[in-house]
Design a protein around this motif. Structure first.
Motif, short mmCIF file in Angstrom:
data_model
loop_
_atom_site.label_atom_id
_atom_site.label_comp_id
_atom_site.label_asym_id
_atom_site.label_seq_id
_atom_site.Cartn_x
_atom_site.Cartn_y
_atom_site.Cartn_z
N MET A 187 52.88 36.94 38.61
CA MET A 187 52.40 38.06 37.79
C MET A 187 50.88 37.97 37.60
O MET A 187 50.20 38.97 37.70
N LEU A 188 50.38 36.77 37.31
CA LEU A 188 48.94 36.59 37.12
C LEU A 188 48.17 36.89 38.41
O LEU A 188 47.12 37.53 38.37
N THR A 189 48.72 36.48 39.53
CA THR A 189 48.09 36.75 40.83
C THR A 189 48.03 38.26 41.08
O THR A 189 47.01 38.77 41.55
N TYR A 190 49.09 38.96 40.74
CA TYR A 190 49.14 40.40 40.90
C TYR A 190 48.07 41.08 40.03
O TYR A 190 47.35 41.96 40.50
N LEU A 191 47.97 40.67 38.76
CA LEU A 191 46.98 41.26 37.86
C LEU A 191 45.55 40.96 38.32
O LEU A 191 44.68 41.83 38.26
#
Length: 170
Positions: A1-5
């Motif tokens: 999720m952090l990578t996506y954001l």
């Protein structure tokens, strides 16, 4: 999720910065950004303090909110230590050399939203002008290549919450 954001934030930066560069908005962004450097806040606050019946209320609210916002900003910026886009080798030239290495949250945006929220608390009729100006300061920081969009959102939240929290006791 952090990578996506993070990827979404990088793409948002490239879109905004790219379009602004192609249309030659750097000079305008520098002027808008300069209104968030600090002296304007002092002049406005002192001017209202001296010449407006609500100036004392505004001055106290803004001063107390900055007293809360500034240490939180420094703590977050030096804890998160996110590299600025202009130092992240994204393949563009920076329009401005920032005063420090880290980008999250945006200090200019946090300060602008402290002022906008304090202005709105004391002078509600100025809501659109105050928040429009603060939003332009945030946008200018992306256009200049020194912040990602999420840095701006974090700065806006920090500035707004600082005033709202202080105002709840005030």
């Amino acid at each position: 999720m952090l990578t996506y954001l993070t990827e979404l934030d990088r793409r948002g930066f490239q879109l905004i910065h790219g379009k602004a560069s192609r249309h030659g908005f750097q000079r305008s962004a520098l002027r808008v950004s300069a209104t968030g450097d600090g002296p304007f806040y002092l002049y406005l606050s002192v001017g209202l303090l001296l010449f407006d019946s609500y100036g004392n209320q505004f001055f106290k609210l803004a001063l107390l909110a900055f007293t809360l916002e500034l240490p939180l900003y420094l703590l977050l910026k030096n804890s998160i230590r996110r590299t600025r886009p202009c130092h992240a080798a994204l393949g563009f030239e920076c329009s401005l050399e920032p005063s420090d290495k880290f980008s999250l949250p945006s200090g200019h945006t946090a300060a602008a939203f402290v002022m906008a929220t304090a202005i709105t608390c004391v002078y509600p009729a100025a809501l659109f002008v105050a928040y429009g100006w603060a939003g332009l300061i945030g946008l200018s920081r992306v256009v200049l290549g020194v912040h990602y969009p999420m840095d701006i959102l974090a700065g806006a939240a920090l500035g707004t919450v600082s005033v709202v929290w202080i105002n709840s006791f005030y």
